[in-house]
Design a protein around this motif. Structure first.
Motif, PDB file in Angstrom:
ATOM      1  N   UNK A  13      24.518 115.310  62.068  1.00 53.00           N
ATOM      2  CA  UNK A  13      25.235 114.053  62.319  1.00 53.00           C
ATOM      3  C   UNK A  13      26.322 113.840  61.268  1.00 53.00           C
ATOM      4  N   UNK A  16      29.481 115.750  61.994  1.00 55.47           N
ATOM      5  CA  UNK A  16      30.250 115.165  63.108  1.00 55.47           C
ATOM      6  C   UNK A  16      30.887 113.845  62.656  1.00 55.47           C
ATOM      7  N   UNK A  17      30.162 113.091  61.812  1.00 60.59           N
ATOM      8  CA  UNK A  17      30.725 111.840  61.255  1.00 60.59           C
ATOM      9  C   UNK A  17      32.008 112.161  60.485  1.00 60.59           C
ATOM     10  N   UNK A  20      34.792 113.227  62.865  1.00 60.07           N
ATOM     11  CA  UNK A  20      35.294 112.074  63.615  1.00 60.07           C
ATOM     12  C   UNK A  20      36.188 111.220  62.724  1.00 60.07           C
ATOM     13  N   UNK A  21      35.719 110.983  61.494  1.00 56.27           N
ATOM     14  CA  UNK A  21      36.517 110.172  60.569  1.00 56.27           C
ATOM     15  C   UNK A  21      37.852 110.848  60.278  1.00 56.27           C
ATOM     16  N   UNK A  24      40.083 110.382  63.317  1.00 61.85           N
ATOM     17  CA  UNK A  24      40.606 109.011  63.377  1.00 61.85           C
ATOM     18  C   UNK A  24      41.688 108.808  62.322  1.00 61.85           C
ATOM     19  N   UNK A  27      44.904 110.301  63.563  1.00 58.28           N
ATOM     20  CA  UNK A  27      45.553 109.459  64.593  1.00 58.28           C
ATOM     21  C   UNK A  27      46.246 108.273  63.912  1.00 58.28           C
ATOM     22  N   UNK A  63      39.911 102.338  57.764  1.00 60.96           N
ATOM     23  CA  UNK A  63      38.531 102.396  58.290  1.00 60.96           C
ATOM     24  C   UNK A  63      38.028 103.838  58.300  1.00 60.96           C
ATOM     25  N   UNK A  67      34.805 105.431  56.416  1.00 56.21           N
ATOM     26  CA  UNK A  67      33.756 106.198  57.108  1.00 56.21           C
ATOM     27  C   UNK A  67      33.583 107.577  56.463  1.00 56.21           C
TER      28      UNK A  67
ATOM     29  N   UNK B 167      32.969  98.608  60.123  1.00 53.56           N
ATOM     30  CA  UNK B 167      34.098  99.547  60.022  1.00 53.56           C
ATOM     31  C   UNK B 167      34.208 100.409  61.276  1.00 53.56           C
ATOM     32  N   UNK B 171      37.451 100.479  63.591  1.00 56.24           N
ATOM     33  CA  UNK B 171      38.067 101.780  63.884  1.00 56.24           C
ATOM     34  C   UNK B 171      38.175 101.988  65.385  1.00 56.24           C
ATOM     35  N   UNK B 430      27.451 108.541  67.666  1.00 53.67           N
ATOM     36  CA  UNK B 430      27.625 108.075  66.286  1.00 53.67           C
ATOM     37  C   UNK B 430      27.579 106.543  66.180  1.00 53.67           C
ATOM     38  N   UNK B 432      29.587 104.297  67.495  1.00 53.09           N
ATOM     39  CA  UNK B 432      30.851 103.566  67.498  1.00 53.09           C
ATOM     40  C   UNK B 432      30.846 102.731  68.786  1.00 53.09           C
TER      41      UNK B 432
END
Lengths: 169, 500
Positions: A13, A16-17, A20-21, A24, A27, A63, A67, B167, B171, B430, B432
């Motif tokens: 996990x 992947x966290x 993903x962060x 983001x 982006x 954000x 994360x 957060x 996000x 996750x 979100x």
């Protein structure tokens, strides 16, 4: 979340966290970068095109950074594994089948591709017999054809090679 | 035309043969998709939206709203018979609903749940009829600062009232806004975040994103989890239904409280889930059998179910009065309105009377029909719980692929939808929240327009949001909600430090 016996193995996990962060953050950075190109500061004509997206991108970066810090410090809530190995394999199987399905749509259109996809999924994932899978696949194709092409008059993509061209559609 | 005659007009529109057919199709779709794991009301609505493209808006809204009602009823079936809530607001129903099913009283629990659901939805529908036009005429006087303050309140509500990480909620909504700004800027005509790619110039269509996030994302989630197929059996008979109705006077206070709570909380973000838990907790505290809650009390089923349905129906109030959704399902409804060429907002009561009153009438008739269908076809829906999800997965994938294609007749959108499916799966795993993302994507243009117009009015001063009493109050409330998780954390840390 995962109740499988092999839940101790699988995709982490935390990794992947972090991914993903990072995604983001990228982006958000793209939004900030493009906003600066368009103009993000107040002008005599009012707010330029990049005014609003600049704030959005900045907050997203903030954000995502938070994360990322949390994930790196291993402050990840929930299970350690995103999914078990077996669960991950099942997800991948459906995903690959769906990607192949869209590739086949490009070639032979929605109707026949959907029939093949149905038959393959029912046989492979649903453990249904070959004849039943082909029968259900064909029935679904006919139903989609009648609903969209005939009923709703919303023609679907026929593909580069249209196998149903002989029907006049 | 006054409200009673307008509502009667809405009833007569819904009762036409075509609309009745659409109503039952929608409810069946909602009930079937609603019981499947990984999916739910929002997925069902997103999957059904492409079917409405060639329909007139007044017919389309009946179909989509009935999918919503059907999916709300389906929540109780999975929660009670399988102890597997499909939505967060169905969790409270499992506390007493599943123990009842284990005791062989599943059918009775479901009869009570469906009756409570119908009562809650009817209660909220009456409120919608009475307050909708008044709210809309009040909101008609809003300027850009007031509208921006309302949007701010809704989005900050997800942070302040949300269950998960603040957060992650922020996000998620910023990602939605970032997706919304891709394409041509309505004010200046300049292309934003397209990076020279022609396919990006048209921006991201919400339907493609929603089908990916909820449809494909839900399928991937369900395949990964592979939920157990064990489910309790329930045989609904007229005797059980009549017996439940005969006992109903015992639950009138619980039901009324749940209805009131649901109506009040349904209009705020995250309010549906909050209403279900609060209604359950209040019923537990006030009931003489409160100590037995959790072991299979009928009141423990009635309380959350009434509140959830009242909240689900009253969530339509901000949509109709302001054009502002507060739940995923109502966000998809707003996306649908935009798809059908209808501008949601306070003027909808004046400009789209047929559509609005058709929607309100469907809240009465759709719920009645869903109630009857759920009661009579329960064995069929219960059977669906025992079918492996792998059988349904291709149906959802094909429906989403066709849906994504029909939006703009572009295969690229199908690829995009698949991509958002992976995003939806990862974000869901996750924790979100996906609702702020979809809401931001749908409302992005309007939020930006109201923000820019407000800033133009004040020549760039953010104090414009405190210029009128209403916008100042809404902005202050929004900021309080935004900062609430931080304040709560500090307070908890202080209490922990004080504790010996």
């Amino acid at each position: 979340m995962s109740g499988s016996p092999d839940a101790s193995r699988g995709i982490s996990t935390r990794r992947v966290e972090i991914a993903t962060a990072l995604g983001l953050f990228c982006i958000g950075a793209l939004a900030v970068f493009d906003s600066l190109r368009l103009g993000a500061a107040w002008t005599s004509d009012g707010p330029p095109a990049g005014y609003f997206p600049f704030y959005i991108g900045s907050i997203l970066c903030l954000c995502a950074g938070l994360r990322l810090l949390r994930a790196r410090a291993d402050e990840v809530s929930g299970p350690k594994r995103l999914t078990s190995t077996a669960g991950g394999r099942r997800v991948l199987r459906v995903l690959v089948a769906s990607i192949v399905y869209v590739c086949v749509i490009e070639l032979i259109g929605f109707y026949v591709a959907s029939a093949i996809y149905f038959a393959v999924c029912l046989h492979g994932l649903g453990r249904r017999g070959r004849a039943a899978s082909i029968g259900i696949g064909s029935a679904v194709m006919a139903a989609i054809f009648l609903l969209f092409e005939v009923g709703l008059a919303v023609p679907l993509y026929q593909g580069l090679w249209n196998p149903l061209g002989f029907l006049g559609y | 035309m006054g409200e009673p005659s307008a509502l009667l007009h809405g009833f007569s529109a819904v009762l036409s043969l075509t609309h009745l057919l659409l109503m039952f199709t929608g409810i069946l779709l909602g009930l079937v998709i609603g019981v499947l794991p990984g999916l739910g009301g929002a997925s069902a609505m997103a999957i059904a939206l492409p079917l409405t493209i060639s329909l007139p808006p007044a017919s389309a809204v009946i179909l989509i709203s009935c999918v919503y009602w059907g999916a709300l009823f389906a929540g109780a079936i999975a929660a009670i018979l399988r102890n597997a809530p499909r939505e967060p607001w169905s969790v409270a129903t499992t506390f007493d609903g599943h123990p009842l099913a284990q005791q062989g009283l599943g059918a009775k629990a479901l009869a009570a749940a469906f009756t409570a659901s119908f009562a809650g939805a009817s209660f909220a529908a009456i409120l919608l009829t009475l307050l909708g036009p008044a709210f809309a005429s009040f909101a008609a006087g809003f300027g850009p600062p007031e509208f921006f303050a309302v949007y701010l309140l809704v989005f900050c509500g997800f942070v302040g009232l949300g269950q998960g990480s603040p957060s992650k909620a922020i996000a998620s909504m910023m990602l939605g806004f970032a997706l919304a700004v891709v394409g041509g800027d309505a004010a200046t005509g300049q292309l934003r975040m397209t990076f020279g790619l022609a396919t990006m110039a048209r921006g991201f269509d919400f339907l493609v994103v929603a089908m990916g996030l909820f449809g494909i994302g839900g399928v991937l989630w369900a395949m990964g989890e592979r939920p157990a197929l064990r489910s309790k059996r329930a045989r609904m008979t007229p005797r059980i239904v009549l017996q439940t109705w005969a006992e109903w006077p015992r639950y009138w206070a619980t039901s009324l409280r749940g209805g009131l709570l649901g109506c009040a909380l349904g209009i705020v973000p995250g309010g549906v889930t909050a209403a279900s838990y609060m209604s359950y907790a209040i019923a537990q505290r006030l009931s003489v059998e409160g100590k037995k809650f959790g072991s299979g009390q009928m009141e423990g089923v009635v309380a959350p179910e009434t509140a959830v349905h009242a909240a689900g129906a009253s969530a339509l109030l901000p949509v109709l009065a302001l054009g502002v959704p507060t739940t995923t399902a109502t966000a998809i409804l707003v996306g649908g309105l935009l798809l059908w060429g209808v501008q949601p907002g306070p003027l909808i009561f004046v400009e789209q009377k047929d559509l609005v009153w058709g929607l309100v009438a469907s809240a009465y008739l759709g719920n009645l029909a869903a109630f009857m269908l759920a009661l009579t076809c329960l064995p069929l829906f219960a059977k669906l719980l025992r079918v492996p999800f792998a059988v349904f997965a291709p149906v959802v994938v094909v429906a989403c692929a066709i849906g994504a294609y029909t939006v703009r007749h572009e295969i690229f959108d199908v690829w995009l939808m698949l991509g958002f499916g992976i995003v939806g799966y990862v974000l869901k795993k996750l924790d979100y929240p996906l609702t702020p993302l979809v809401l931001a994507l749908i409302l992005g243009d309007r939020v930006e327009a109201s923000f820019r117009e407000s800033m133009v009015l004040s020549q760039g001063s953010p104090l414009v949001f405190f210029s009128s009493g209403l916008s100042a109050a809404l902005t202050a409330l929004a900021l309080t909600m935004l900062l609430w998780p931080l304040v709560a954390k500090v307070m908890r840390a202080r209490e922990a430090a004080k504790a010996p």
